[in-house]
Design a protein around this motif. Sequence first.
Motif, PDB file in Angstrom:
ATOM      1  N   GLY A 187     -11.168   0.172  12.065  1.00 27.62           N
ATOM      2  CA  GLY A 187     -10.654   1.333  11.357  1.00 27.62           C
ATOM      3  C   GLY A 187      -9.322   1.802  11.905  1.00 27.62           C
ATOM      4  O   GLY A 187      -8.393   2.094  11.145  1.00 27.62           O
ATOM      5  N   GLU A 188      -9.219   1.870  13.211  1.00 33.45           N
ATOM      6  CA  GLU A 188      -7.972   2.321  13.833  1.00 33.45           C
ATOM      7  C   GLU A 188      -6.843   1.332  13.565  1.00 33.45           C
ATOM      8  O   GLU A 188      -5.709   1.735  13.290  1.00 33.45           O
ATOM      9  N   ALA A 189      -7.135   0.025  13.618  1.00 37.85           N
ATOM     10  CA  ALA A 189      -6.113  -0.993  13.320  1.00 37.85           C
ATOM     11  C   ALA A 189      -5.639  -0.865  11.875  1.00 37.85           C
ATOM     12  O   ALA A 189      -4.435  -0.959  11.588  1.00 37.85           O
ATOM     13  N   ALA A 190      -6.561  -0.633  10.959  1.00 33.94           N
ATOM     14  CA  ALA A 190      -6.197  -0.469   9.544  1.00 33.94           C
ATOM     15  C   ALA A 190      -5.337   0.773   9.357  1.00 33.94           C
ATOM     16  O   ALA A 190      -4.335   0.742   8.642  1.00 33.94           O
ATOM     17  N   TYR A 191      -5.711   1.860  10.018  1.00 32.41           N
ATOM     18  CA  TYR A 191      -4.945   3.097   9.867  1.00 32.41           C
ATOM     19  C   TYR A 191      -3.542   2.952  10.444  1.00 32.41           C
ATOM     20  O   TYR A 191      -2.566   3.416   9.837  1.00 32.41           O
ATOM     21  N   GLU A 192      -3.423   2.330  11.598  1.00 28.50           N
ATOM     22  CA  GLU A 192      -2.096   2.123  12.198  1.00 28.50           C
ATOM     23  C   GLU A 192      -1.218   1.266  11.285  1.00 28.50           C
ATOM     24  O   GLU A 192      -0.031   1.533  11.121  1.00 28.50           O
ATOM     25  N   THR A 193      -1.818   0.251  10.673  1.00 24.94           N
ATOM     26  CA  THR A 193      -1.069  -0.596   9.741  1.00 24.94           C
ATOM     27  C   THR A 193      -0.664   0.209   8.511  1.00 24.94           C
ATOM     28  O   THR A 193       0.473   0.106   8.038  1.00 24.94           O
ATOM     29  N   LEU A 194      -1.586   1.022   7.983  1.00 21.01           N
ATOM     30  CA  LEU A 194      -1.273   1.873   6.838  1.00 21.01           C
ATOM     31  C   LEU A 194      -0.117   2.816   7.177  1.00 21.01           C
ATOM     32  O   LEU A 194       0.842   2.945   6.407  1.00 21.01           O
ATOM     33  N   LYS A 195      -0.197   3.459   8.321  1.00 19.90           N
ATOM     34  CA  LYS A 195       0.846   4.384   8.756  1.00 19.90           C
ATOM     35  C   LYS A 195       2.202   3.681   8.847  1.00 19.90           C
ATOM     36  O   LYS A 195       3.200   4.178   8.331  1.00 19.90           O
ATOM     37  N   ASP A 196       2.212   2.510   9.460  1.00 17.79           N
ATOM     38  CA  ASP A 196       3.459   1.748   9.599  1.00 17.79           C
ATOM     39  C   ASP A 196       4.000   1.293   8.249  1.00 17.79           C
ATOM     40  O   ASP A 196       5.206   1.376   7.994  1.00 17.79           O
ATOM     41  N   GLN A 197       3.127   0.811   7.379  1.00 19.14           N
ATOM     42  CA  GLN A 197       3.556   0.335   6.061  1.00 19.14           C
ATOM     43  C   GLN A 197       4.133   1.467   5.224  1.00 19.14           C
ATOM     44  O   GLN A 197       5.147   1.290   4.544  1.00 19.14           O
ATOM     45  N   ILE A 198       3.488   2.618   5.235  1.00 19.81           N
ATOM     46  CA  ILE A 198       3.984   3.766   4.472  1.00 19.81           C
ATOM     47  C   ILE A 198       5.360   4.180   4.986  1.00 19.81           C
ATOM     48  O   ILE A 198       6.279   4.426   4.208  1.00 19.81           O
ATOM     49  N   LYS A 199       5.509   4.195   6.297  1.00 20.22           N
ATOM     50  CA  LYS A 199       6.805   4.549   6.886  1.00 20.22           C
ATOM     51  C   LYS A 199       7.851   3.487   6.567  1.00 20.22           C
ATOM     52  O   LYS A 199       8.951   3.810   6.109  1.00 20.22           O
TER      53      LYS A 199
END
Length: 129
Positions: free
Chosen positions: A38-50
């Motif tokens: 979950g944390e890996a997915a969220y970090e990737t989501l955060k980076d992709q959105i940015k």
Amino acid sequence: MPDASEFLQHAKTKLGLGQYHRHVMLCIGPRCCTPEEGEAAYETLKDQIKDRGLMEAGPSACYRTKANCLRVCGHGPVGVVYPEGTWYHGLTAERIPLFVDQHLVQGKPVRDWVFADNPLPNDVTKTST
């Protein structure tokens, strides 16, 4: 500490609240997936959105929130995009880039990963009588 009104106005301005067109909530476990997944997915989501410029004002502006539970306790990470109300399963770090590109940028949900649709009404201030 500033009073509530001052603090909240500052937070609103700093976060750009009121300028977003979509909100992604992603469950980071521990029931639908491991906390690490979950944390890996969220970090990737955060980076992709940015990286895709989706935090800036505009028609694709998107806010993101991590959640500890979206009440779908399996086949996660589970996510939901509002206002469309598109519910996803299996939004792993590996899948997030395609999800961001296809759904958040192009506006086309990744149907193979969608398990429910629950769009919000256009005008939530109206009530049925």
